[in-house]
Design a protein around this motif. Sequence first.
Motif, PDB file in Angstrom:
ATOM      1  N   ARG A  21      40.681  39.836  38.926  1.00  0.00           N
ATOM      2  CA  ARG A  21      39.375  38.774  39.187  1.00  0.00           C
ATOM      3  C   ARG A  21      39.513  37.780  38.213  1.00  0.00           C
ATOM      4  O   ARG A  21      39.227  36.667  38.314  1.00  0.00           O
ATOM      5  N   TRP A  61      41.865  34.411  47.860  1.00  0.00           N
ATOM      6  CA  TRP A  61      41.778  35.807  47.328  1.00  0.00           C
ATOM      7  C   TRP A  61      42.331  36.901  48.326  1.00  0.00           C
ATOM      8  O   TRP A  61      42.889  37.724  47.942  1.00  0.00           O
TER       9      TRP A  61
ATOM     10  N   ALA B  78      32.092  35.174  44.027  1.00  0.00           N
ATOM     11  CA  ALA B  78      32.296  36.594  43.428  1.00  0.00           C
ATOM     12  C   ALA B  78      31.582  37.452  44.095  1.00  0.00           C
ATOM     13  O   ALA B  78      31.678  38.594  44.296  1.00  0.00           O
TER      14      ALA B  78
END
Lengths: 190, 225
Positions: A21, A61, B78
């Motif tokens: 991450r 991602w 996120a």
Amino acid sequence: MTRPPEDTDTALLAATARGDRTAFERLFRRYHGPVFGFALRLTGRPDLADEVVGDTMMTVWRKAEGFEGRAKPSTWIFGIAYRVAAKARGRRAKDSLHDELDDQFPAARSGTEAMEAVFDAKAVRAALATLPVEQRATVELTYFYGYRLTEIAEITDCPVGTVKTRMFHARAKLRALLGGDLGPGEVRHG
Amino acid sequence: MAERARISEHDEVWMLIPWYVSGGLDEAERAQVEAHRAGCADCAAELERQARLAGCVAALEVPEPDAAAEDRAWQRLAQRIDTEAAVLAPREARGGGLLERLAEMFRGGWLSYGVPAVAVVLAVAVAIWWQVDGPAPKFYDTLTAEEGAPDGPALRIRAAEGADPARIAELAAVAGFAVRGGPSEGGVYTLVPAGEAPGEAALAAAAATLEAAPEVLFATVRPGP
């Protein structure tokens, strides 16, 4: 500026593929501005551009593992952004794009410049906004971002001949709207 | 024959002019343009025209996002990644029941997301109470039914046969939604945002995320009025 090997886009993508991450955040921050700018040019709306950045980087991602390194990372990421932005723009009526463009884009040059130059910028901006998204992307990728013909074909996922044809039609339309008088020009690397 | 070849060469060069101007051609193509333009007034004029257009396009600026906007965008992304991970994780692999899961969310720093996280957690509690103990309004029969539809944006999902309503409520909650109605006899639920109404793209993303869960067969977006 040369980046250390572990900080190149390719290395960050590889780390992202492993679920790192921190590496992904670094990649995100590196591309946030460029992808936002590209999306804003294609959609004409900051709120849509913001969403395009989110969807683009979410795809990065998810799909980082599938990046095979045949294209440059920036080409791959811009290709995702192009598809996401084209879809986002498709959801909006073209007319509303025109209104927003005039309100939200700053003038090309600061206020002390000649009115003629400002007029040119407004006219060019308005003319670009009339282009279909695939033609607009071709013009921007060529003249603003300086991508090579083959790279634009990769980004827009089409044959080189299609890129040429899109540019051909864009040129014809822009010439019809703007005429030939756009001020002095310069060949960059001719 | 020679005339046809000349026309063909002209057309080819004409197509290449933008990338000659921007420096995006390889060596051979650049040489081809240069050789042709010397004897073609049309191409020479077009080259000048495209150089002017390139200058105008390159000078058009767009607003750049500031550092705070970048931070906000990262926080949203996120959170989206966390949500997707939670939705995609097989239930058994996560272990424990929902209460343990909620406790894990608190320990894992969900509170760092602030008010939205609290809203999501409250939505879980309310949704589960509704499904387990409260009334389950059954007024949505199809994914596109309009009768009794909520006022704002919503998602409609069709759950897999035998899907546990509590699990659907949990999936909805981690995606930032609450169960507003359902299940109908066909297994259709209506979900509404637990917090602030998301944009169209966020709705579509949430639908895609939910659809990735094995308990959800289809998810569609119903934009607000």
